[in-house]
Design a protein around this motif. Structure first.
Motif, short mmCIF file in Angstrom:
data_model
loop_
_atom_site.label_atom_id
_atom_site.label_comp_id
_atom_site.label_asym_id
_atom_site.label_seq_id
_atom_site.Cartn_x
_atom_site.Cartn_y
_atom_site.Cartn_z
N LEU A 42 0.84 -1.19 0.00
CA LEU A 42 0.00 0.00 0.00
C LEU A 42 0.88 1.24 0.00
O LEU A 42 1.86 1.29 0.73
N PRO A 43 0.55 2.23 -0.80
CA PRO A 43 1.32 3.47 -0.72
C PRO A 43 1.04 4.14 0.61
O PRO A 43 -0.04 3.93 1.17
N PRO A 44 1.98 4.94 1.13
CA PRO A 44 1.70 5.62 2.38
C PRO A 44 0.43 6.46 2.26
O PRO A 44 0.12 6.95 1.19
N ALA A 45 -0.27 6.58 3.39
CA ALA A 45 -1.50 7.38 3.37
C ALA A 45 -1.12 8.83 3.19
O ALA A 45 -0.79 9.53 4.13
N GLN A 46 -1.09 9.24 1.98
CA GLN A 46 -0.69 10.61 1.65
C GLN A 46 -1.92 11.34 1.17
O GLN A 46 -2.98 10.75 1.03
N GLY A 47 -1.77 12.61 0.93
CA GLY A 47 -2.92 13.42 0.54
C GLY A 47 -3.38 13.13 -0.87
O GLY A 47 -2.96 12.19 -1.51
N LEU A 48 -4.25 13.98 -1.31
CA LEU A 48 -4.78 13.85 -2.64
C LEU A 48 -3.69 14.08 -3.67
O LEU A 48 -2.63 14.57 -3.33
N PRO A 53 -1.01 18.03 1.36
CA PRO A 53 -0.73 17.27 2.57
C PRO A 53 -2.01 16.95 3.33
O PRO A 53 -2.93 17.76 3.37
N GLU A 54 -2.07 15.78 3.90
CA GLU A 54 -3.21 15.41 4.72
C GLU A 54 -2.97 15.88 6.14
O GLU A 54 -1.87 15.78 6.67
N THR A 57 -3.56 12.51 9.56
CA THR A 57 -2.91 11.20 9.59
C THR A 57 -2.40 10.90 10.99
O THR A 57 -3.16 10.57 11.87
N ALA A 58 -1.10 11.04 11.23
CA ALA A 58 -0.60 10.74 12.57
C ALA A 58 -0.68 11.97 13.45
O ALA A 58 -0.25 13.04 13.06
N TYR B 125 8.51 8.53 -2.58
CA TYR B 125 8.63 8.97 -1.19
C TYR B 125 10.09 8.89 -0.77
O TYR B 125 10.88 8.17 -1.39
N SER B 256 -3.89 6.19 -2.22
CA SER B 256 -3.55 6.87 -0.96
C SER B 256 -4.59 7.95 -0.64
O SER B 256 -4.90 8.20 0.52
N ALA B 257 -5.16 8.56 -1.69
CA ALA B 257 -6.21 9.56 -1.44
C ALA B 257 -7.45 8.90 -0.86
O ALA B 257 -8.07 9.41 0.07
N ARG B 259 -7.52 6.09 0.77
CA ARG B 259 -7.17 5.62 2.11
C ARG B 259 -7.33 6.75 3.14
O ARG B 259 -7.93 6.59 4.20
N SER B 260 -6.80 7.92 2.78
CA SER B 260 -6.90 9.06 3.70
C SER B 260 -8.35 9.50 3.85
O SER B 260 -8.81 9.80 4.95
N ALA B 373 1.57 17.27 9.15
CA ALA B 373 0.52 16.31 8.85
C ALA B 373 0.95 14.89 9.12
O ALA B 373 0.16 13.96 9.00
N GLY B 374 2.21 14.69 9.46
CA GLY B 374 2.71 13.34 9.71
C GLY B 374 2.87 12.54 8.43
O GLY B 374 2.90 11.32 8.45
#
Lengths: 358, 422
Positions: A42-48, A53-54, A57-58, B125, B256-257, B259-260, B373-374
């Protein structure tokens, strides 16, 4: 070479070019190639897309003691926690907890920004410093200030109490705002709340709440997990996708069953859709609203949406007892399903388990 | 007959007509972007030989027009033919010849650029290594099978070539792919366990967990169309099932979008993860003694070398965290064929030119905002392959040299004539 010869050759060459270009140079043809094997992760939970930036997240872990009458409203886009407060005559106020970067030492523009929000003129730096009061926030010394909107016949009076503390390069803002009377009445509770906050910035993703002495009935419930409330014999196992908790119930010979809990931000289609989906899972045909009304048991006299249904397929001896519990803006779906011999003895414990969350 | 054709090809009248048609096409194509969208308009008006039917301020008019390719090619032919017809090697005309040669080079260069240039993006990344870049808009249906312990074979079918009711066959695939539905743009929605749904598109793979529906194609530059298709895979012994393939599942950015987005909606990062895993679960069929996984993903362009993002730096102006000052990617380039292994920086106006490609710094999610945003810092490079990238420079230089020569020639002639008169 004479001219007409040259012309025909040139035309021929150009004609060939046209044909090659018209075929599109094979752009739409399948391609075949070999590559080193790739792992699918899975790609990291990143923004759109495009690198937005989201925010959610953490986040640092935050816990608190909830003052009486406050209702948790979850996290927002920027805030880690929000609370709704209600007073007499429909008066409303909100509390938010928001960490922001790079604002340490900028009390003067911050105070003036809040003053601007309620329509007050800006203050000079010395006056701002005079208005800042000392307050304890999460065990650290912080500053607090108040702004109140000027009298205005068209709008109800508004008051904002803001407390802030700087930790490293993060500034934590605790803001109580809303109807002026309600805010004034809730200020002592707000100050007590500030003291009760505990902050662990180690990067955990969830917020947690310590149980208040007497939780108000509308308070949001945490997702049920293995605890002292768990009926005897139920064994907590890792939940599956879309489940928040899962338990295996005691087996009766070869008869087995399990309890699963899912939580969603909406009613996911309504009671009838859910019940019919459950019926499908044990091989029963869908029913209509009239039949549904006959088979549901209401668990909460104050809320008709809290229901329980008990269904058994006589052919397969599969039984499903389901409960729906809307609470704190979320819908909890409890499901006890399995062989009837294992499920039926657990009905009482299951019902009590659901009711314990009311 | 041939002489008559030659006369038409070399006529100045043809030049004037072609230029007038070019102006008309540019005007109509520009207006049509409002109705058809930027990329569709470019494809339909400028990258075609003919345009059948035009969009004009919301009206569809059944007017045929010569397309961009036809006009460009006709202008080139006209110019070349006129040159051949009137060519005389004299000093007096050298400047004119040079200027025309420059224009021919510009036209040919533009055609080559249009046909052979390619822009893709490499998004990675920090700490990630990639040996491929991806198209920003085009998707492919990729069938991947293991060849041995280390290698996999990919058969990539462009989505643009899929049509509803059509069939894809390839000698490297032991099955046929029947395309039942194909949507150029689509939207997904999670089939939440208790949500009211109709039946899924199919019961295999991701379809029981996600619904997809067609939506109008993206029209603006900052939108993109995400295709979805319903396919049936038919092996030697019959159907291997219906499957849904979607760009939403094969594009890391979109996954990832999603998922978020679901993590936020359900206030649980774990829920977001669980939903994303359902979306990206492998879809596989077995045929001809091998397993084939398949996914609809952005078109990939693999390189014989790899880039690792070591550090993504996003700096802003002091006191203005919203205004970027510098995007900078520190990367490691490794090429097993040449043994190269070096670190370098890519930043604004300092691209990496390597292997016939140019890597420009394009986008970045790093710095204070990402840290707050981590999020894992990441960088996106624009990867451009353009074999004709020098032709505009060369063409303009030749035109300038020709005009300068012509001007100087006449100036010198005029001055010497005046001196003689005096």
């Amino acid at each position: 070479m004479n001219r007409s010869n040259f012309v025909s050759r040139a035309c021929g060459a150009l004609g060939l070019s046209f044909v090659l270009l018209a075929t599109g140079c094979g752009r739409e043809e399948p391609k075949v190639y070999r590559i080193p094997k790739e792992s699918a992760a899975l790609p990291p939970a990143q923004g759109l897309p495009h690198g937005h930036p989201e925010i959610n997240t953490a986040k640092p872990k935050l816990s608190w003691t909830l003052p009486e009458g406050w209702v948790e409203a979850g996290a927002g886009q920027m805030s880690l926690a929000n609370f709704n407060l209600s007073g007499d005559g429909g008066k409303q106020a909100q509390v938010s907890v928001t960490p922001l970067q790079g604002l340490a030492g900028k009390e003067v523009p911050i105070v003036n920004m809040w003053r601007h929000q309620v329509g007050l003129p800006e203050l000079a730096a010395e006056e701002v410093q005079r208005q800042l009061q000392e307050v304890e926030i999460a065990g650290e010394p912080g500053k607090m200030f108040e702004v109140a909107s000027p009298p205005d016949a068209s709008n109800p009076p508004m008051r904002i109490v803001t407390a802030m503390v700087h930790r490293g390069d993060t500034s934590w803002f605790y803001k109580l705002q809303g109807d002026a009377d309600l805010v004034a009445a809730q200020k002592p509770a707000f100050v007590a709340f500030l003291k009760s906050v505990k902050l662990d910035a180690s990067g955990a993703t969830e917020t947690a709440r310590e149980t208040a002495a007497t939780p108000p009935p509308t308070e949001a419930a945490p997702v049920a997990e293995a605890s002292s409330k768990t009926p005897p014999g139920w064994r907590s196992v890792p939940p599956g996708p879309m489940q928040s908790s899962k338990f295996l119930i005691p087996e009766q010979g070869s008869a087995k069953g399990e309890v699963t809990i899912s939580v969603f931000p909406n009613s996911t289609g309504g009671t009838l859709a859910n019940v019919n989906r459950w019926r499908g899972q044990i091989g029963l045909s869908p029913i209509g609203e009239a039949e549904l009304a006959k088979m549901i048991t209401r668990l909460d006299p104050r809320n008709s949406e809290v229901i329980l249904v008990d269904m058994t397929n006589p052919d397969t001896r599969r039984q499903l007892i389901g409960a729906i519990l809307p609470k704190g803006g979320q819908w909890y779906f409890y499901k006890l399903m399995g062989d009837a011999e294992a499920v039926a003895p657990q009905k009482e414990a299951f019902t009590a388990f659901v009711k314990a969350e009311l | 007959m041939l002489d008559r054709l030659w006369k038409v090809l070399t006529s100045l009248r043809l030049t004037a007509v072609l230029l007038a048609l070019s102006i008309l096409l540019v005007f109509v194509g520009t207006v049509a972007q409002a109705d058809e969208g930027l990329y569709t308009a470019q494809e339909r008006y400028f990258k075609q030989w003919w345009v059948f039917g035009i969009s004009f301020f919301g009206h569809r008019l059944p007017i045929p027009l010569p397309g961009g390719y036809l006009l460009g090619m006709a202008l080139l032919v006209n110019l070349l033919a006129a040159h051949i017809q009137r060519f005389q090697w004299t000093w007096k005309k050298t400047g004119i010849h040079l200027a025309h040669a420059g224009i021919i080079l510009l036209l040919v260069g533009q055609l080559v650029t249009d046909l052979f240039s390619r822009e893709t993006q490499l998004h990675f990344y920090e700490g990630e290594t990639k040996n491929y870049s991806e198209s920003g808009r085009e998707y492919e249906l990729a069938f991947i099978s293991d060849v041995d312990e280390e290698l996999a074979e990919v058969v990539a079918v462009p989505v643009a070539s899929l049509t509803a009711g059509g069939e894809v066959r390839h000698e490297r695939l032991p099955f046929r792919v029947r395309v039942k539905k194909v949507w150029r743009n689509s939207e997904p929605s999670f089939r939440a366990p208790a949500q009211e749904h109709g039946p899924p598109l199919t019961t295999n793979g991701i379809a029981p967990h996600f619904d997809f529906r067609p939506v109008p194609e993206a029209k603006t530059m900052d939108e993109k169309s995400i295709p979805t298709a319903l396919i049936e895979i038919v092996g030697a012994n019959g159907s291997l099932g219906d499957w849904v393939v979607s760009g939403w599942a094969g594009d890391d950015h979109l996954v990832s979008a999603i998922r978020s987005s679901y993590g936020r909606q359900m206030r649980s990062a774990q829920m977001g993860d669980a939903i994303a895993r359902r979306l990206t679960q492998p879809q596989t069929v077995s045929a001809g003694g091998r397993d084939y996984s398949f996914t609809l993903r952005p078109v990939r362009a693999y390189k014989p070398f790899s880039l690792t993002l070591l550090k993504a730096t996003h700096t802003t102006y002091p006191g203005r965290p919203d205004i970027p000052k510098d995007f900078r990617s520190r990367v490691r380039l490794q090429n097993p064929e040449t043994g190269e292994n070096r670190e370098l920086e890519i930043y604004m106006n300092t691209p990496l030119r390597y292997g016939g490609l140019t890597f420009y710094q394009y986008q970045m999610a790093a710095g204070e905002m990402a840290r707050q945003a981590g999020a894992t810092p990441s960088s996106t490079l624009q990867v451009v392959r353009n074999p004709a990238w020098l032709t505009p420079y060369a063409g303009c230089l030749i035109v300038a040299a020709g005009l300068t020569f012509q001007f100087m020639y006449h100036l010198v002639g005029f001055l010497s004539q005046r001196r003689r008169v005096a």
